[in-house]
Design an enzyme around this catalytic site. Structure first.
Site, mmCIF file in Angstrom:
data_model
loop_
_atom_site.group_PDB
_atom_site.id
_atom_site.type_symbol
_atom_site.label_atom_id
_atom_site.label_comp_id
_atom_site.label_asym_id
_atom_site.label_seq_id
_atom_site.Cartn_x
_atom_site.Cartn_y
_atom_site.Cartn_z
ATOM 1 N N LYS A 140 0.875 -1.181 0.000
ATOM 2 C CA LYS A 140 0.000 0.000 0.000
ATOM 3 C C LYS A 140 0.900 1.214 0.000
ATOM 4 O O LYS A 140 1.958 1.194 0.633
ATOM 5 C CB LYS A 140 -0.869 0.030 1.260
ATOM 6 C CG LYS A 140 -1.957 -1.020 1.290
ATOM 7 C CD LYS A 140 -2.813 -0.834 2.531
ATOM 8 C CE LYS A 140 -3.910 -1.880 2.614
ATOM 9 N NZ LYS A 140 -4.709 -1.717 3.844
ATOM 10 N N HIS A 143 0.711 5.655 3.809
ATOM 11 C CA HIS A 143 -0.445 6.440 4.229
ATOM 12 C C HIS A 143 -0.005 7.580 5.134
ATOM 13 O O HIS A 143 0.917 7.442 5.926
ATOM 14 C CB HIS A 143 -1.426 5.521 4.974
ATOM 15 C CG HIS A 143 -2.774 6.130 5.178
ATOM 16 N ND1 HIS A 143 -3.034 6.997 6.201
ATOM 17 C CD2 HIS A 143 -3.917 6.002 4.475
ATOM 18 C CE1 HIS A 143 -4.303 7.375 6.120
ATOM 19 N NE2 HIS A 143 -4.863 6.781 5.086
ATOM 20 N N HIS A 146 0.729 7.276 8.886
ATOM 21 C CA HIS A 146 1.984 6.758 9.449
ATOM 22 C C HIS A 146 3.025 7.857 9.670
ATOM 23 O O HIS A 146 4.109 7.588 10.188
ATOM 24 C CB HIS A 146 2.570 5.670 8.536
ATOM 25 C CG HIS A 146 1.750 4.422 8.511
ATOM 26 N ND1 HIS A 146 1.764 3.497 9.529
ATOM 27 C CD2 HIS A 146 0.861 3.961 7.604
ATOM 28 C CE1 HIS A 146 0.922 2.517 9.233
ATOM 29 N NE2 HIS A 146 0.353 2.782 8.072
#
Length: 607
Positions: A140, A143, A146
Site C-alpha cells: 500500500k 499512508h 503513518h
C-alpha cells in the site's frame, strides 16, 4: 555544562546553611524561564523541595517567610551577585561577566554536545533501547496516518542516541494476513508486471481497489483464502509473488524515509513470526493460560479475579494466530536477540488496549522485562488536505508542502541567493510539518492547517529555519566568508587571528581573546539566561519522551535571538563589542541547530 557549575556553586553554599549534601540540592535548583515583562534572576530554589514539612498544609505565606529567612542567611560571592526571596523561592542572580563568559565558552566548546553532557544525566544509566516505529502496511502506498509514528519514533531515537544510549530502530511492517490473499488473487486477475516494476505501490493500490469490489463474492473469498493458505504453506510461486510485493514496497518506502531524513537498523514484519506464533500458543497452553471459548477461539484471561471480565483473544477458531500472537513472538524474539533494557512501541492511541494486553500477557508468561516495555501513543491529525482535496498518501503531503514553500520563497526577496531552492523548500517544509505536529502533547488530536504551519512569523518550523539561516548568514557575512567560496576576504574589522571561523571553535578553543564580558544589554542577557536552561529542557523531554518541551524552548530561543539581532548590531560596532556579539549569535545558532536535529529537522543555511 555552564548551568551545572552555577548550580553546584549555589548548592555548595546552601548545603552549609541547610546542613544537607549538595547532591540533594542540585535538582531543586532550576534555571528561571526568561520573561518578556520583567528581568528575572538566573536560578531559583523551591523552598517546598527542601523543607521537612512539604505537606499541603504548609501555607504559601509560611513558605514565603521561610524563603525570606533563608535568603537572609546566604551571602553573595564571586559567582552570585544578588540573592532575593520570591513567593516560596530563593532567587539567585549570577555575576553578569561570569555568566557571559561561562555560557558562551561552554556552548562554543561543546558544540552539538552542549546540554547532553550535563550532570543532570549523570545518574541516568546508559541503556540499550529497541524502538519500533513507522510500521506501514506493505503493498500500500505510504499512508499519511503513518507520518506521526515515523517522526515521533525518529525523535525518541535521536534524543536517546544524543544522550549516549544505544538504539536499535525497527520498522515492523504489516506484511502478513488475509488481505494478501485478496491482493494475490487481484494481481492474478488485474496485475501487470511492468507496472509493478515502474510504479509498484500505485499499481498494487489500483489492483486492490479493483479486487475489493468483488471481495464479498463467495468465489473471490475462496480464492483469496486458498492463496493465503498456499502462502502459509510456503508454495514457491505464491511466496515469490508476495516477496516481490514486499521488496518493491520497502524500496519505495526507502525513498520516502530518505526525504524525511529517517533510517532503520532493521526491517522486520509479521511474516517473520507467523510460525513462531504457533510456539507462543503452545507455551500459553502449557502454562495453563490458554482457554477455549464455545466458538473455538483461544483467549487469555487478564482479569484480577479470573472471572474473564478482561481477556485477550490470541487464536482464531481454525487455530491460526492473530496480530497480538505475532506481537508476543516478536517481543520475545527481540529481547532474546538484543538483550535490551527497554522496548518502545510508537503507535496511535487507538492501540493502547492492544499494548496493555500485550504487556500483561508477557508478564503472565513469566517475562518480568515486560515492565520495561512502553507504548508511546499519539493522537490523530485531522483536516490534512492538499489543493486537490482530502489527502491519503504521505508523498502528496511532502510534495504539497514543498511546492507551497517554493511559492512562498519565490515571493520573498532573499530567494535569489538560494543555491538549491527545491532542497531548501523540502527541508523548510518538513520543519513546518514537524513543528506543527510536536507543539502540543503527543496524545492530543490536532487540526492541521497549511496557513498556520507555513507562516514565516510566529511559532512555526518556518520561523525556526528562517532564524537559523539568518544567524548563519549574519555570522558568515561578518567574518567575510561567502556562501559559495567559503574563503576569507579581508574585512575592515580588527578581529584576532583565531576568530576567522566560529564554526571551528570547538574542542580546546578558548575565548581568551574575546571580551564577552561587555555583553551587558538586557537582550543579550535574555539569550544567555535562556541558553542556561537547555539541559533542563533536554532532561524533561528525556523523562516523558515529549518533544513539546524542546519545541517550546527553540521557539523562545528564536524569538529572543531575533530581538537581539535587531537591537545588538555587529556591523558598525566597536571591534571588541562586535566580536562578543558574534559569539552570542553563534552560540544561539549552535543550540538552535542541535535542538532542531533532535526533532528530525535539517537546519538550512540559506532561505
Amino acid at each position: 555544562m555552564a548551568a551545572c557549575s552555577f548550580r553546584r556553586s549555589i548548592a555548595s553554599q546552601l548545603s552549609k546553611v541547610l546542613d544537607l549534601p549538595p547532591e540533594n540540592l542540585i535538582k531543586s535548583i532550576s534555571a528561571v524561564p526568561v520573561s518578556k515583562k520583567r528581568h528575572v534572576a538566573d536560578f531559583q530554589l523551591s523552598i517546598a523541595s527542601v523543607t521537612e514539612d512539604s505537606s499541603t498544609d504548609c501555607l504559601a505565606q509560611d513558605l514565603h517567610l521561610q524563603a525570606q529567612k533563608l535568603a537572609e542567611r546566604l551571602k553573595c560571592d564571586a559567582v552570585v551577585r544578588e540573592i532575593s526571596a520570591g513567593p516560596g523561592t530563593v532567587n539567585f542572580t549570577i555575576n553578569r561577566e561570569l555568566l557571559a563568559k561561562t555560557v558562551l565558552q561552554q556552548v562554543l566548546k561543546d558544540g552539538s554536545q552542549y546540554g547532553v553532557k550535563s550532570e543532570l544525566f549523570s545518574a541516568v544509566p546508559r541503556q540499550k533501547a529497541v524502538i519500533e516505529f513507522s510500521s506501514p502496511n506493505i503493498a500500500k502506498k505510504f499512508h499519511v496516518g503513518h507520518l506521526r509514528s515515523t517522526i515521533v519514533g525518529n525523535f525518541i531515537a535521536n534524543l536517546k542516541v544524543a544522550l549516549g544510549h544505544e538504539v536499535i530502530r525497527i520498522n515492523y511492517l504489516g506484511d502478513w494476513g488475509m488481505q494478501f490473499g485478496l491482493l494475490g488473487v487481484g494481481f492474478q486477475h488485474f496485475g501487470n508486471k511492468e507496472k509493478l516494476k515502474s510504479s509498484p505501490l500505485q499499481h498494487l493500490f489500483e489492483v486492490y481497489v479493483q479486487i475489493n469490489k468483488a471481495a464479498e463474492d463467495e468465489n473471490t473469498k475462496k480464492l483469496a483464502k486458498d492463496f493465503f493458505r498456499k502462502l502459509e504453506e510456503h508454495d514457491e510461486q505464491t511466496l515469490s509473488l508476495w516477496k516481490q510485493f514486499r521488496d518493491f514496497s520497502i524500496e519505495e518506502y526507502s525513498q520516502i524515509y530518505k526525504r524525511l531524513g529517517v533510517h532503520f537498523d532493521e526491517y522486520s514484519g509479521e511474516s517473520f513470526y507467523h510460525e513462531k506464533s504457533q510456539e507462543i500458543l503452545k507455551t500459553l497452553e502449557d502454562k495453563g493460560l490458554l482457554q477455549k471459548t464455545i466458538k473455538g477461539t483461544g483467549i487469555v484471561d487478564l482479569s484480577e479475579k479470573k472471572d474473564l471480565s478482561s481477556f485477550s483473544t490470541v487464536m482464531r477458531s481454525d487455530g491460526t494466530s492473530l496480530y497480538i500472537t505475532r506481537d508476543l513472538a516478536a517481543a520475545i524474539d527481540r529481547m532474546n536477540k538484543h538483550s535490551c533494557d527497554t522496548m518502545i512501541y510508537v503507535t496511535d492511541k487507538s492501540q493502547s488496549n492492544h499494548f496493555q494486553h500485550l504487556f500483561q500477557i508477557l508478564k503472565l508468561m513469566g517475562y518480568d522485562w515486560a515492565e520495561r516495555c512502553q507504548h508511546v501513543s499519539f493522537g490523530l491529525v485531522q483536516g490534512m488536505k492538499t489543493r486537490r482535496g482530502e489527502v491519503i498518501f504521505l508523498e502528496d503531503v511532502l510534495n504539497e508542502v514543498r511546492s507551497r514553500m517554493l511559492q512562498n520563497m519565490a515571493s520573498a526577496k532573499t530567494t535569489k541567493e538560494v543555491e538549491d531552492p527545491m532542497e531548501t523548500a523540502e527541508k523548510v517544509g518538513l520543519a513546518a510539518l514537524i513543528i506543527q505536529d510536536f507543539r502540543g502533547l503527543l496524545s492530543s488530536d490536532y487540526q492541521f492547517s497549511w496557513d498556520r504551519a507555513l507562516q514565516s512569523r510566529g511559532d512555526t518550523g518556518v520561523f525556526l529555519q528562517y532564524t537559523h539561516a539568518r544567524l548563519h548568514r549574519g555570522v558568515k557575512f561578518m567574518m567575510g566568508i561567502t556562501e559559495t567560496s567559503r574563503k576569507r576576504k579581508p574585512i575592515k574589522m580588527n578581529f584576532p587571528p583565531h576568530f576567522h571561523s566560529l564554526e571551528q571553535m570547538h574542542g580546546n578553543e578558548q575565548l581568551t581573546d574575546v571580551n564577552v564580558a561587555c555583553l551587558q544589554e538586557p537582550d543579550a542577557i535574555s539569550v544567555l539566561q535562556h541558553l542556561l536552561r537547555y539541559d533542563e529542557v533536554l532532561y524533561r523531554s528525556s523523562q516523558d519522551l515529549q518533544p513539546k518541551h524542546i519545541v517550546s524552548y527553540l521557539l523562545t530561543l528564536s524569538h529572543l535571538a531575533a530581538v537581539a539581532h535587531k537591537t545588538l548590531p555587529v556591523k558598525g560596532s566597536a571591534p571588541e563589542l562586535a566580536q562578543a556579539r558574534l559569539c552570542l549569535f553563534q552560540a544561539a545558532r549552535l543550540v538552535l541547530a542541535s535542538g532542531m536535529k533532535l526533532l528530525g529537522i535539517t537546519p538550512v543555511t540559506q532561505m
